[in-house]
Design a protein around this motif. Sequence first.
Motif, PDB file in Angstrom:
ATOM      1  N   GLY A   1      -2.352  62.349 -32.532  1.00 29.61           N
ATOM      2  CA  GLY A   1      -3.514  61.875 -31.786  1.00 29.61           C
ATOM      3  C   GLY A   1      -3.214  60.760 -30.799  1.00 29.61           C
ATOM      4  N   SER A   2      -2.003  60.275 -30.758  1.00 35.61           N
ATOM      5  CA  SER A   2      -1.659  59.185 -29.842  1.00 35.61           C
ATOM      6  C   SER A   2      -1.312  59.733 -28.457  1.00 35.61           C
ATOM      7  CB  SER A   2      -0.486  58.372 -30.393  1.00 35.61           C
ATOM      8  OG  SER A   2       0.674  59.166 -30.491  1.00 35.61           O
ATOM      9  N   LEU A   3      -1.473  58.881 -27.459  1.00 33.92           N
ATOM     10  CA  LEU A   3      -1.132  59.212 -26.075  1.00 33.92           C
ATOM     11  C   LEU A   3       0.103  58.421 -25.666  1.00 33.92           C
ATOM     12  CD1 LEU A   3      -4.588  59.108 -24.265  1.00 33.92           C
ATOM     13  CD2 LEU A   3      -3.168  61.110 -24.634  1.00 33.92           C
ATOM     14  N   GLN A   4       0.983  59.064 -24.932  1.00 34.58           N
ATOM     15  CA  GLN A   4       2.158  58.387 -24.395  1.00 34.58           C
ATOM     16  C   GLN A   4       2.354  58.835 -22.958  1.00 34.58           C
ATOM     17  OE1 GLN A   4       5.587  59.269 -26.782  1.00 34.58           O
ATOM     18  NE2 GLN A   4       4.859  58.096 -28.530  1.00 34.58           N
ATOM     19  N   GLU A   5       2.911  57.945 -22.147  1.00 38.03           N
ATOM     20  CA  GLU A   5       3.240  58.297 -20.769  1.00 38.03           C
ATOM     21  C   GLU A   5       4.658  58.827 -20.704  1.00 38.03           C
ATOM     22  OE1 GLU A   5       2.413  55.644 -17.553  1.00 38.03           O
ATOM     23  OE2 GLU A   5       0.577  54.939 -18.492  1.00 38.03           O
ATOM     24  N   ARG A   6       4.900  59.686 -19.742  1.00 37.89           N
ATOM     25  CA  ARG A   6       6.231  60.194 -19.459  1.00 37.89           C
ATOM     26  C   ARG A   6       6.530  59.930 -17.991  1.00 37.89           C
ATOM     27  NH1 ARG A   6       6.177  60.154 -24.085  1.00 37.89           N
ATOM     28  NH2 ARG A   6       6.782  61.758 -25.591  1.00 37.89           N
ATOM     29  N   ASN A   7       7.768  59.608 -17.691  1.00 38.58           N
ATOM     30  CA  ASN A   7       8.201  59.353 -16.329  1.00 38.58           C
ATOM     31  C   ASN A   7       8.698  60.660 -15.733  1.00 38.58           C
ATOM     32  OD1 ASN A   7       9.706  58.731 -14.020  1.00 38.58           O
ATOM     33  ND2 ASN A   7      10.237  56.715 -14.804  1.00 38.58           N
ATOM     34  N   VAL A   8       8.058  61.106 -14.675  1.00 42.99           N
ATOM     35  CA  VAL A   8       8.427  62.379 -14.063  1.00 42.99           C
ATOM     36  C   VAL A   8       9.865  62.344 -13.546  1.00 42.99           C
ATOM     37  CG1 VAL A   8       7.573  61.919 -11.734  1.00 42.99           C
ATOM     38  CG2 VAL A   8       7.538  64.243 -12.630  1.00 42.99           C
ATOM     39  N   GLY A   9      10.368  61.189 -13.183  1.00 38.85           N
ATOM     40  CA  GLY A   9      11.737  61.060 -12.714  1.00 38.85           C
ATOM     41  C   GLY A   9      12.764  61.359 -13.785  1.00 38.85           C
ATOM     42  N   ASN A  10      12.375  61.249 -15.051  1.00 39.93           N
ATOM     43  CA  ASN A  10      13.276  61.596 -16.147  1.00 39.93           C
ATOM     44  C   ASN A  10      13.289  63.096 -16.419  1.00 39.93           C
ATOM     45  OD1 ASN A  10      13.907  58.902 -16.546  1.00 39.93           O
ATOM     46  ND2 ASN A  10      12.341  58.617 -18.109  1.00 39.93           N
ATOM     47  N   ILE A  11      12.368  63.822 -15.818  1.00 41.78           N
ATOM     48  CA  ILE A  11      12.243  65.266 -16.042  1.00 41.78           C
ATOM     49  C   ILE A  11      12.850  66.044 -14.881  1.00 41.78           C
ATOM     50  CG2 ILE A  11      10.591  67.155 -16.381  1.00 41.78           C
ATOM     51  CD1 ILE A  11       8.698  64.964 -17.559  1.00 41.78           C
TER      52      ILE A  11
END
Length: 74
Positions: free
Chosen positions: A18-28
Motif C-alpha cells: 500500500g505504500s507509494l514510492q517514486e522512481r527516477n526515469v533516468g535509472n530506467i
Amino acid sequence: MYAAAVDLPKIEVLLADGSLQERNVGNIASGFRPEVDYFVPIARHLCANESAVVAVHMSRRHPAREVALECSTF
C-alpha cells in the motif's frame, strides 16, 4: 539537426503493502525523444522487474498527460 526539450514523466509506484514510492526515469531509460510515448513501456518494465509493484502512475506537464496502469493488465 534539431533539439527538443523532453518533459520527463514523474513516476510513482504503488507497492503491494500500500505504500507509494517514486522512481527516477533516468535509472530506467535514457535518450528520450519527444515523439515517442514511453508511458506504457516504462510501466511494463517496472511491473515485470519489481515484484512488489502493483500499479504505476506517471504524469508530465508538457504535453500534459497522466496515466495510471495496474500491473495486472500486462
